[in-house]
Structure formats: structure tokens, C-alpha cells
Design an enzyme around this catalytic site. Structure first.
Site, PDB file in Angstrom:
ATOM      1  N   ARG A 167      -7.428 -20.648   1.847  1.00  0.00           N
ATOM      2  CA  ARG A 167      -6.638 -20.949   3.045  1.00  0.00           C
ATOM      3  C   ARG A 167      -5.383 -20.095   3.072  1.00  0.00           C
ATOM      4  O   ARG A 167      -4.937 -19.626   4.113  1.00  0.00           O
ATOM      5  CB  ARG A 167      -6.276 -22.438   3.104  1.00  0.00           C
ATOM      6  CG  ARG A 167      -5.258 -22.749   4.207  1.00  0.00           C
ATOM      7  CD  ARG A 167      -5.107 -24.239   4.468  1.00  0.00           C
ATOM      8  NE  ARG A 167      -5.026 -25.044   3.283  1.00  0.00           N
ATOM      9  CZ  ARG A 167      -3.917 -25.180   2.532  1.00  0.00           C
ATOM     10  NH1 ARG A 167      -2.811 -24.507   2.814  1.00  0.00           N
ATOM     11  NH2 ARG A 167      -3.936 -25.968   1.470  1.00  0.00           N
ATOM     12  N   TYR A 221      -4.185 -17.807  31.102  1.00  0.00           N
ATOM     13  CA  TYR A 221      -5.447 -18.456  30.752  1.00  0.00           C
ATOM     14  C   TYR A 221      -5.270 -19.966  30.762  1.00  0.00           C
ATOM     15  O   TYR A 221      -4.251 -20.501  30.308  1.00  0.00           O
ATOM     16  CB  TYR A 221      -5.875 -17.953  29.366  1.00  0.00           C
ATOM     17  CG  TYR A 221      -6.993 -18.726  28.727  1.00  0.00           C
ATOM     18  CD1 TYR A 221      -8.197 -18.937  29.389  1.00  0.00           C
ATOM     19  CD2 TYR A 221      -6.857 -19.247  27.440  1.00  0.00           C
ATOM     20  CE1 TYR A 221      -9.224 -19.647  28.796  1.00  0.00           C
ATOM     21  CE2 TYR A 221      -7.881 -19.952  26.839  1.00  0.00           C
ATOM     22  CZ  TYR A 221      -9.059 -20.151  27.531  1.00  0.00           C
ATOM     23  OH  TYR A 221     -10.076 -20.860  26.943  1.00  0.00           O
ATOM     24  N   ASP A 236       0.083 -11.805  25.136  1.00  0.00           N
ATOM     25  CA  ASP A 236      -1.349 -11.948  24.888  1.00  0.00           C
ATOM     26  C   ASP A 236      -1.994 -10.633  25.325  1.00  0.00           C
ATOM     27  O   ASP A 236      -2.052 -10.315  26.517  1.00  0.00           O
ATOM     28  CB  ASP A 236      -1.898 -13.120  25.703  1.00  0.00           C
ATOM     29  CG  ASP A 236      -3.379 -13.378  25.458  1.00  0.00           C
ATOM     30  OD1 ASP A 236      -4.096 -12.422  25.093  1.00  0.00           O
ATOM     31  OD2 ASP A 236      -3.823 -14.518  25.660  1.00  0.00           O
ATOM     32  N   LYS A 267     -13.022 -11.818  22.004  1.00  0.00           N
ATOM     33  CA  LYS A 267     -13.358 -11.010  23.168  1.00  0.00           C
ATOM     34  C   LYS A 267     -13.631  -9.549  22.776  1.00  0.00           C
ATOM     35  O   LYS A 267     -14.575  -9.278  22.052  1.00  0.00           O
ATOM     36  CB  LYS A 267     -12.240 -11.130  24.198  1.00  0.00           C
ATOM     37  CG  LYS A 267     -11.735 -12.561  24.459  1.00  0.00           C
ATOM     38  CD  LYS A 267     -12.806 -13.562  24.797  1.00  0.00           C
ATOM     39  CE  LYS A 267     -12.293 -14.863  25.385  1.00  0.00           C
ATOM     40  NZ  LYS A 267     -11.583 -15.765  24.479  1.00  0.00           N
TER      41      LYS A 267
END
Length: 383
Positions: free
Chosen positions: A48, A100, A172, A197
Site C-alpha cells: 500500500r 465531469y 484534470d 481513459k
């Protein structure tokens, strides 16, 4: 510059394995690491916190964006949620219009519960932005081009305003990727990607990335990444590294196809309006050209009233109706009921997101096949 970037995509980050000489980054599928003795290890304790495969994608995206520190997360929303955790109760963020729907949702339905609020501002209007920067505002969060109307914010000017006010600037960069636009080099503080994406590029993984250049900011984000724990798994890190190697080739084709379709649709008798910032004559073209190396692979358009968009969505043969974007295949989306459904209808409409708005993620198929598919679906949708 461009050829150098293409080389960076292939060779940056942790590539050749020092132990075996493997030319691809190994998948270190482990949760923990053996330690030589108390307090002595090889730089890795628990996956992690740190994993060699994740190191590879984090260093790769940092170099591609022109930053020093990269962070990889299990999704774009995990990345954004971690960045929003930098703020505290009473803080306010400015968000650009047409963000978004997931960005709006996490602010409106999650972080609002912790006293972190937001204002919606047309960040293209620098006077309006300046006026909105009241003392409680701690950050400006921008998408440029914005989703789904492809509006373009002048990033360098926003960065300058934010610096003067002591406010963080966050971009973004999902739609553009560092291949077309590098916000850190324009003065932006934090860059966020939904790597699901274009960076992954094949619709086979979910991932998020963050890049910064400031050491103290990187330390804060690194602490949150480890504490919250929404990190990218080793196998997905491997897939993302693999996907990014062809980013340059894919983005060239995405842009070529998108411009071809935008030009054709803008002349089609059934189309009322086309939104594509790479199209000469588009209101966003000049701003886009000043800060990016192309218009990208996304476009949106509105059919005239005598054409039924519902029938259009059912009638394509190649282009798929699906969530997401940026894959090698072309995808259609209905923003009002899909990506932006979490935004109240009246607010959507005030942003310009009409019920008959169609968003198209243009893939890398043969462009004339895509145009033929769009045209036959439009013909079938004639009421």
C-alpha cells in the site's frame, strides 16, 4: 520536442529490471517484503505504501507531465478524492463549468458533508474568477477542455491569478494527456488524470494519476495516498505502463479522426452545433491552440429538433454506446443521462448540457467508416 516525448513514453520510468535485465517492468504481485533486520529493508515494507511496479508508472507519468512526483491510484475518482482530502472544513473550491459529473458528485454529496464547499464559475472569464476568489477559496479545479462542451480555460493565466492569491490550481488533464498539454509547465500546481481513459487507452483497466512539482505538496499527497490507501494494484500498474508506450501513436490518430468528423458534422444538414476546440471557427480554437498541441479526440454535437437522438443512439453499427472514453474504439455517450446524470437537471441545462447533446469519444478506426456509421444513424433518426 514531439519526437523526444515519444521516446520518453517508451523509456521513462522504471523500465529494465536491474535483477534480471527484463525489458518490461515486472509485476511485483506481493503485499509485503522481507526485512533483513529490525529497521532495515530494501526500500519496501508494504505494498500500500510502495510497490516497484507502481513506482514504474508513477515515475513515468511524472516525467511525461514535466513534474517531479507522481502518484498512482485505483481510479480517477480515488485520485481526485485524495487531492480533495488536502482541504479542511470551511474551505471552498472553485470548479469550472461542465466538469465531469463524478467530480460534481464527490464535492456535492461527499466532501460537502465535511464542510468543504464549492462554487461553479466560468473559469474562461478571468474577471469572474478573480471576483470569486474570496478568502475561504483554497483551490481552483479546472477541466480544460471541459466535459462535455469542450470549453477551454486559459491555464497559464489562471495559474498566475491563483499564485497571486495563494490558491492552489488543479487541472484534470484527462482529455488532453501530457502528449497534447502539460499544465505544470503552464504554472499549474496539481495535475490529475483518469488514466482509465487515453493513458491506458484500451478500455481494460481503471486507474488514476496525480503529478506535482512541489516537494512539500508531494509529501502531503504521499501521506494521504498511504493513509487513505486507494492505490493502483501491481497488475494494473503494469497494464498502464504498457498502454502509455503507444500513447503518442494513438493520440495522433485520435486527433486526426476527431478533426475529420468535426469538419464533416459541422457541414451536415442534420447537425445544429458541433463542439470541438481543434476546429477552425470554433469559439475555443484560439485558446486551445495557445496551450495545447491539438484538439484531442473528444467532440460533442447537437442534432436538429427533427432528428430523434434516442433513435440515433440505437442505430450505430460500429460506434458503441457506453460510459467512459479514450479507448481505441469509438464510444457514444448521452451526458444528460450518463456522465452528468448526478447534476440536477436545471443546473445541467444552465451549463448548456441539453437533453439532445451527444458526446463522441473518437477512436482509432478508419475515419471514413466512422463517418459512414454516424451518417446512417442520423438518417435513421429523422422523425
Amino acid at each position: 520536442m514531439q519526437s523526444s516525448f515519444d521516446t520518453t513514453l517508451i523509456h521513462a520510468g522504471a523500465t529494465t529490471d536491474p535483477r534480471t535485465g527484463a525489458v518490461n517492468t515486472p509485476i511485483y504481485q506481493t503485499s509485503t517484503y522481507a526485512q533483513d533486520e529490525l529497521g532495515k529493508h530494501k526500500g519496501y515494507e508494504y505494498s500500500r505504501t510502495k510497490n516497484p511496479t507502481r513506482d514504474g508508472i508513477e515515475s513515468l507519468i511524472a516525467e511525461c507531465e514535466g513534474g517531479k512526483y507522481g502518484f498512482a491510484f485505483a481510479s480517477g475518482m480515488a485520485a481526485l478524492g485524495t487531492i480533495l482530502s488536502l482541504f479542511k472544513s470551511g474551505d471552498c473550491l472553485i470548479i469550472s463549468q461542465n466538469v465531469y459529473g463524478g467530480t460534481f458528485r464527490i464535492l456535492d454529496k461527499v466532501f460537502n458533508n465535511f464542510g468543504i464547499v464549492y462554487k461553479i464559475v466560468d473559469t474562461r472569464d478571468l474577471d469572474a474568477l478573480n471576483s470569486a476568489l474570496t478568502p475561504e477559496v483554497k483551490a481552483v479545479l479546472i477541466e480544460s477542455p471541459a466535459n462535455p462542451l469542450l470549453s477551454v480555460t486559459p491555464l497559464a493565466k489562471v495559474a498566475e491569478i491563483c499564485r497571486k492569491k495563494g490558491v492552489l490550481s488543479i487541472v484534470d488533464n484527462t482529455f488532453m494527456t501530457p502528449y497534447l498539454q502539460q499544465p505544470l509547465k503552464l504554472g499549474i500546481d496539481i495535475v490529475v488524470h483518469s488514466a482509465t481513459k487515453y493513458l491506458g487507452g484500451h478500455s481494460d483497466l481503471v486507474a488514476g494519476l496525480v503529478v506535482v512539482d512541489d516537494e512539500s505538496l508531494a509529501e502531503r499527497i504521499g501521506f494521504l495516498q498511504n493513509s487513505i490507501g486507494g492505490v493502483l494494484a501491481p497488475f494494473d500498474s503494469f497494464l498502464l505502463i504498457r498502454g502509455m508506450k503507444t500513447l503518442g501513436l494513438r493520440m495522433q490518430r485520435h486527433c486526426e479522426n476527431a478533426l475529420f468528423l468535426a469538419e464533416a458534422l459541422s457541414e451536415h444538414k442534420a447537425v445544429e452545433k458541433v463542439y470541438y476546440p481543434g476546429l477552425k471557427g470554433d469559439s475555443e480554437y484560439e485558446a486551445q491552440s495557445s496551450q495545447a498541441r491539438g484538439g484531442g479526440g473528444m467532440l460533442s454535437f447537437i442534432l436538429k429538433p427533427e432528428y430523434d437522438y434516442r433513435i440515433f443512439f440505437k442505430s450505430t453499427r460500429i460506434i458503441v454506446l457506453a460510459e467512459s472514453l479514450g479507448g481505441v474504439e469509438s464510444l457514444l455517450c448521452h451526458p444528460a443521462s450518463m456522465t452528468h446524470a448526478s447534476i440536477p437537471k436545471d443546473l445541467r441545462e444552465s451549463m448548456g448540457i441539453a437533453e439532445n447533446l451527444i458526446r463522441l469519444s473518437v477512436g482509432i478506426e478508419y475515419k471514413k467508416d466512422l463517418l459512414e456509421d454516424l451518417c446512417q444513424a442520423i438518417d435513421k433518426s429523422r422523425a
